[in-house]
Motif scaffolding. Structure first.
Motif, PDB file in Angstrom:
ATOM      1  N   PHE A   1       0.559  -1.331  -0.298  1.00 57.34           N
ATOM      2  CA  PHE A   1       0.180  -0.060  -0.046  1.00 57.34           C
ATOM      3  C   PHE A   1       1.159   1.333   0.115  1.00 57.34           C
TER       4      PHE A   1
ATOM      5  N   ILE B   1       0.173   5.421   0.165  1.00 57.95           N
ATOM      6  CA  ILE B   1      -0.797   6.609   1.058  1.00 57.95           C
ATOM      7  C   ILE B   1      -0.408   8.164  -0.293  1.00 57.95           C
TER       8      ILE B   1
ATOM      9  N   MET C   1     -11.730   6.402   2.930  1.00 50.26           N
ATOM     10  CA  MET C   1     -11.597   5.011   3.002  1.00 50.26           C
ATOM     11  C   MET C   1     -13.314   4.129   2.145  1.00 50.26           C
TER      12      MET C   1
ATOM     13  N   TYR D   1      -9.997  -4.113   2.651  1.00 45.57           N
ATOM     14  CA  TYR D   1      -9.120  -3.200   2.227  1.00 45.57           C
ATOM     15  C   TYR D   1      -9.169  -2.074   3.583  1.00 45.57           C
ATOM     16  N   TYR D   2     -10.403  -2.526   4.079  1.00 48.74           N
ATOM     17  CA  TYR D   2     -11.422  -1.646   5.227  1.00 48.74           C
ATOM     18  C   TYR D   2     -10.678  -2.337   6.663  1.00 48.74           C
TER      19      TYR D   2
ATOM     20  N   VAL E   1      -6.390  -1.645   6.149  1.00 45.70           N
ATOM     21  CA  VAL E   1      -6.351  -0.040   6.857  1.00 45.70           C
ATOM     22  C   VAL E   1      -6.302   0.382   8.025  1.00 45.70           C
TER      23      VAL E   1
ATOM     24  N   CYS F   1      -3.214   0.640  11.171  1.00 44.64           N
ATOM     25  CA  CYS F   1      -2.924   1.722  11.792  1.00 44.64           C
ATOM     26  C   CYS F   1      -2.721   0.913  13.336  1.00 44.64           C
TER      27      CYS F   1
ATOM     28  N   THR G   1      -5.336   9.105   1.805  1.00 41.14           N
ATOM     29  CA  THR G   1      -6.299   8.210   1.294  1.00 41.14           C
ATOM     30  C   THR G   1      -5.206   7.081   1.049  1.00 41.14           C
ATOM     31  N   VAL G   2      -5.318   5.757   1.796  1.00 44.93           N
ATOM     32  CA  VAL G   2      -4.232   4.711   1.459  1.00 44.93           C
ATOM     33  C   VAL G   2      -4.768   3.755   0.113  1.00 44.93           C
TER      34      VAL G   2
ATOM     35  N   SER H   1       4.243  -1.399   7.554  1.00 48.68           N
ATOM     36  CA  SER H   1       3.231  -2.092   6.900  1.00 48.68           C
ATOM     37  C   SER H   1       4.148  -2.766   6.044  1.00 48.68           C
TER      38      SER H   1
END
Length: 162
Positions: free
Chosen positions: A23, A25, A51, A60-61, A64, A68, A98-99, A120
């Motif tokens: 990923f 940013i 997001m 995806y959700y 992310v 975090c 956004t990622v 990550s």
């Protein structure tokens, strides 16, 4: 034949993950994080994030949120948008960050800078899917060609079985 981000579990549909990628940013050009490369995930604390909503981008959700949480914070989600290119447009307008999967950094929009994320190990996956019942020969030829093209090593992307 379809191209999608897994998971997908449907009777009569085969799926093959063909790419895994890190990923990145997306930040506004004049944002303080645009000066960093890579950007530590921990630097996203208190930053407004745009997001995909959970029902549209469940993996995806989760990814992310997971990155975090592992960095010690809960993300500040200010908007949920059903399409990542739209989210990147909002970044260019200065609405938030956004990622995105690394391949989306090819989308060059005014006011947007992309940076690698540090800290990550999450990876976005891309898969091909097709009906499994009696696929015509053209489907098999397409799948073979896609596997061959991916196998040539697209910059920044890793084959799924590598």
């Amino acid at each position: 034949i379809g191209l999608l981000r897994p998971p997908l579990e449907l009777p009569g549909v085969e799926m093959e993950t063909i790419l895994r990628e890190p990923f990145a940013i997306a930040v506004p050009n004049h944002h303080r994080l645009a000066a960093l490369d890579p950007v530590p995930v921990s630097a996203l604390r208190d930053e407004p994030l745009i997001m995909l909503p959970r029902p549209i981008g469940l993996r995806y959700y989760s990814q992310v949120l997971g990155m975090c949480h592992r960095a010690g914070f809960s993300p500040l989600v200010i908007h949920e948008i059903g399409h990542l290119p739209t989210a990147v447009s909002l970044v260019g307008a200065g609405v938030g960050l956004t990622v995105v999967p690394e391949s989306l950094t090819a989308l060059k929009l005014p006011g947007v800078t992309y940076r690698a994320l540090e800290g990550s190990t999450e990876q976005a996956e891309t898969a091909l899917c097709w009906r499994s019942d009696d696929a015509p020969p053209a489907v098999n030829r397409f799948l073979d060609l896609a596997r061959e093209l991916i196998g040539t090593g697209l910059t920044g992307l890793a084959r799924a079985n590598a």
